[in-house]
Design an enzyme around this catalytic site. Structure first.
Site, PDB file in Angstrom:
ATOM      1  N   GLY A  77       0.804  -1.220   0.000  1.00 34.15           N
ATOM      2  CA  GLY A  77       0.000   0.000   0.000  1.00 34.15           C
ATOM      3  C   GLY A  77       0.833   1.264   0.000  1.00 34.15           C
ATOM      4  O   GLY A  77       0.373   2.326   0.430  1.00 34.15           O
ATOM      5  N   HIS A 139      11.733   1.216   0.670  1.00 35.71           N
ATOM      6  CA  HIS A 139      11.385  -0.134   1.145  1.00 35.71           C
ATOM      7  C   HIS A 139      12.528  -0.732   1.960  1.00 35.71           C
ATOM      8  O   HIS A 139      12.484  -1.917   2.311  1.00 35.71           O
ATOM      9  CB  HIS A 139      11.115  -1.065  -0.035  1.00 35.71           C
ATOM     10  CG  HIS A 139       9.935  -0.697  -0.874  1.00 35.71           C
ATOM     11  ND1 HIS A 139       8.703  -0.382  -0.340  1.00 35.71           N
ATOM     12  CD2 HIS A 139       9.792  -0.602  -2.235  1.00 35.71           C
ATOM     13  CE1 HIS A 139       7.859  -0.103  -1.327  1.00 35.71           C
ATOM     14  NE2 HIS A 139       8.496  -0.233  -2.467  1.00 35.71           N
ATOM     15  N   ARG A 161       1.010  -4.973   5.647  1.00 28.16           N
ATOM     16  CA  ARG A 161      -0.120  -5.596   4.939  1.00 28.16           C
ATOM     17  C   ARG A 161      -0.114  -7.094   5.214  1.00 28.16           C
ATOM     18  O   ARG A 161       0.938  -7.692   5.465  1.00 28.16           O
ATOM     19  CB  ARG A 161       0.010  -5.341   3.428  1.00 28.16           C
ATOM     20  CG  ARG A 161      -1.188  -5.820   2.618  1.00 28.16           C
ATOM     21  CD  ARG A 161      -0.977  -5.587   1.133  1.00 28.16           C
ATOM     22  NE  ARG A 161      -2.182  -5.883   0.359  1.00 28.16           N
ATOM     23  CZ  ARG A 161      -2.247  -5.836  -0.964  1.00 28.16           C
ATOM     24  NH1 ARG A 161      -1.177  -5.511  -1.678  1.00 28.16           N
ATOM     25  NH2 ARG A 161      -3.379  -6.129  -1.586  1.00 28.16           N
ATOM     26  N   MET A 262      -7.884   6.088  -7.954  1.00 24.27           N
ATOM     27  CA  MET A 262      -6.425   5.955  -7.972  1.00 24.27           C
ATOM     28  C   MET A 262      -5.963   5.267  -9.253  1.00 24.27           C
ATOM     29  O   MET A 262      -4.974   5.652  -9.868  1.00 24.27           O
ATOM     30  CB  MET A 262      -5.971   5.146  -6.756  1.00 24.27           C
ATOM     31  CG  MET A 262      -6.081   5.869  -5.432  1.00 24.27           C
ATOM     32  SD  MET A 262      -4.748   7.057  -5.159  1.00 24.27           S
ATOM     33  CE  MET A 262      -3.377   5.969  -4.812  1.00 24.27           C
ATOM     34  N   PHE A 288       0.353  -0.835 -12.298  1.00 25.22           N
ATOM     35  CA  PHE A 288       1.052  -0.645 -11.031  1.00 25.22           C
ATOM     36  C   PHE A 288       0.063  -0.646  -9.868  1.00 25.22           C
ATOM     37  O   PHE A 288       0.288  -1.266  -8.839  1.00 25.22           O
ATOM     38  CB  PHE A 288       1.847   0.664 -11.065  1.00 25.22           C
ATOM     39  CG  PHE A 288       2.780   0.814  -9.905  1.00 25.22           C
ATOM     40  CD1 PHE A 288       3.880  -0.017  -9.772  1.00 25.22           C
ATOM     41  CD2 PHE A 288       2.567   1.785  -8.942  1.00 25.22           C
ATOM     42  CE1 PHE A 288       4.751   0.111  -8.695  1.00 25.22           C
ATOM     43  CE2 PHE A 288       3.426   1.920  -7.869  1.00 25.22           C
ATOM     44  CZ  PHE A 288       4.516   1.088  -7.749  1.00 25.22           C
ATOM     45  N   GLY A 292      -6.053  -3.711  -5.365  1.00 23.83           N
ATOM     46  CA  GLY A 292      -6.395  -2.881  -4.219  1.00 23.83           C
ATOM     47  C   GLY A 292      -7.451  -3.468  -3.300  1.00 23.83           C
ATOM     48  O   GLY A 292      -8.277  -2.734  -2.755  1.00 23.83           O
TER      49      GLY A 292
END
Length: 326
Positions: A77, A139, A161, A262, A288, A292
């Site tokens: 996310g 990341h 997540r 989005m 990309f 969701g």
């Protein structure tokens, strides 16, 4: 910073040699807020060989008090959170600067280390020249982030997540963007063993969870809370970021952040990524911003792998009070 490099099992299962994977192990642990035994547990990362060019430059990057960082394990996310954070800090600017690519408003510090088609502009020069306050994405795990983070202590938003959903999403990224040649189950095995890009998911989440008592400027949120209680999460972000939005602004932002909006927004879901995926995997329809949703693993993960992931999550997270295996 001293380190060693090891090749990774199945680390060459890519049509693009750029993405061959290597494990970087710190031999000397930098001075970080976690106690030494915890640092030693989280002293490695799996990355393409290009990472070695940028490793120390990232570690030595300047950090400012008014920076805001969004840090996540991949496919948890990140982009959604970046957009929420930037919009909150910019009074919900949907029509002016908000139409600029998120990669320029909120650059990814290690981008050149993980993609063969990264922006040509040097990310370090670009980040250094950003107008403050800056917004930066990463990341990277704790020991590989800029050392000044732990001295200057800007705000960090960390997003976790459900690991099964993160793994399936990461597989699609590997398959479509990196031209991964292994099977899905081979990828899931690599994920379980922590030998995919950016290292072990469970290590990543655990170390930032453990960081919370030592780093008051850290907000730890989850993809699932954003998905199922977006208004609450936006209020939580506003409070953390010391920003006040009107009820009308909050409603506009919540609508802006809905998945369908989005996905249609080229500033956060750039068409060139879908075009690149189409060249790599014609007909895949990859974007990309992909699905969701929560629980997407149920469509794609066999019961055997659901069990393996649940066992790992129980083993690693049960005492931390994080995700409960289903």
């Amino acid at each position: 910073m001293t380190y060693s490099v090891q090749s990774v099992a199945n680390g060459t299962n890519f049509e693009f040699p750029f993405h061959h994977q290597f494990k970087y192990i710190l031999n000397k642990i930098p001075n970080h807020p976690l106690q030494h035994d915890v640092q030693s547990k989280f002293n490695s990362i799996t990355m393409p060989r290009a990472y070695e060019q940028y490793m120390e430059r990232i570690w030595n990057c300047d950090v400012y008090e008014d920076d805001t960082w969004v840090i996540t394990y991949p496919k948890c996310g990140t982009t959604w959170t970046q957009e929420a954070v930037w919009q909150i800090c910019n009074d919900v600017d949907l029509d002016d600067k908000g139409k600029t690519s998120i990669r320029q408003r909120f650059p990814f510090i290690e981008i050149q280390a993980v993609t063969a088609f990264a922006d040509r502009e040097n990310p370090f020069d670009f980040i250094n020249e950003l107008q403050r306050p800056r917004f930066i994405k990463s990341h990277l795990p704790i020991c590989f982030l800029p050392k000044q983070l732990w001295q200057v202590k800007p705000k960090i938003v960390y997003v976790a997540r459900e690991p099964k959903d993160a793994a399936i999403s990461f597989y699609h990224h590997y398959y479509n963007m990196y031209k991964y040649c292994g099977t899905k189950n081979e990828f899931l095995d690599s994920f379980l063993h922590g030998i995919v890009e950016h290292g072990c998911y469970w290590d990543h989440v655990e170390q930032f969870h453990l960081l919370r008592p030592h780093y008051p400027n850290l907000l730890f949120i989850t993809f699932e809370n954003m998905k199922h209680n977006l208004e609450h999460t936006l209020n939580e972000l506003c409070n953390f970021l010391d920003k006040t939005l009107t009820a009308e602004q909050l409603q506009r932002l919540a609508n802006h952040l809905q998945f369908d909006n989005m996905k249609k927004n080229p500033a956060v879901n750039p068409p060139y990524i879908e075009e690149a995926a189409q060249k790599n995997r014609p007909g895949s329809g990859f974007a990309f911003v992909r699905r969701g949703i929560t629980g997407s693993y149920k469509d794609e993960m066999t019961p055997e792998y659901v069990r393996k992931f649940n066992e790992m999550t129980k083993k690693r997270f049960e005492t931390l009070g994080l995700y409960q295996s289903d």
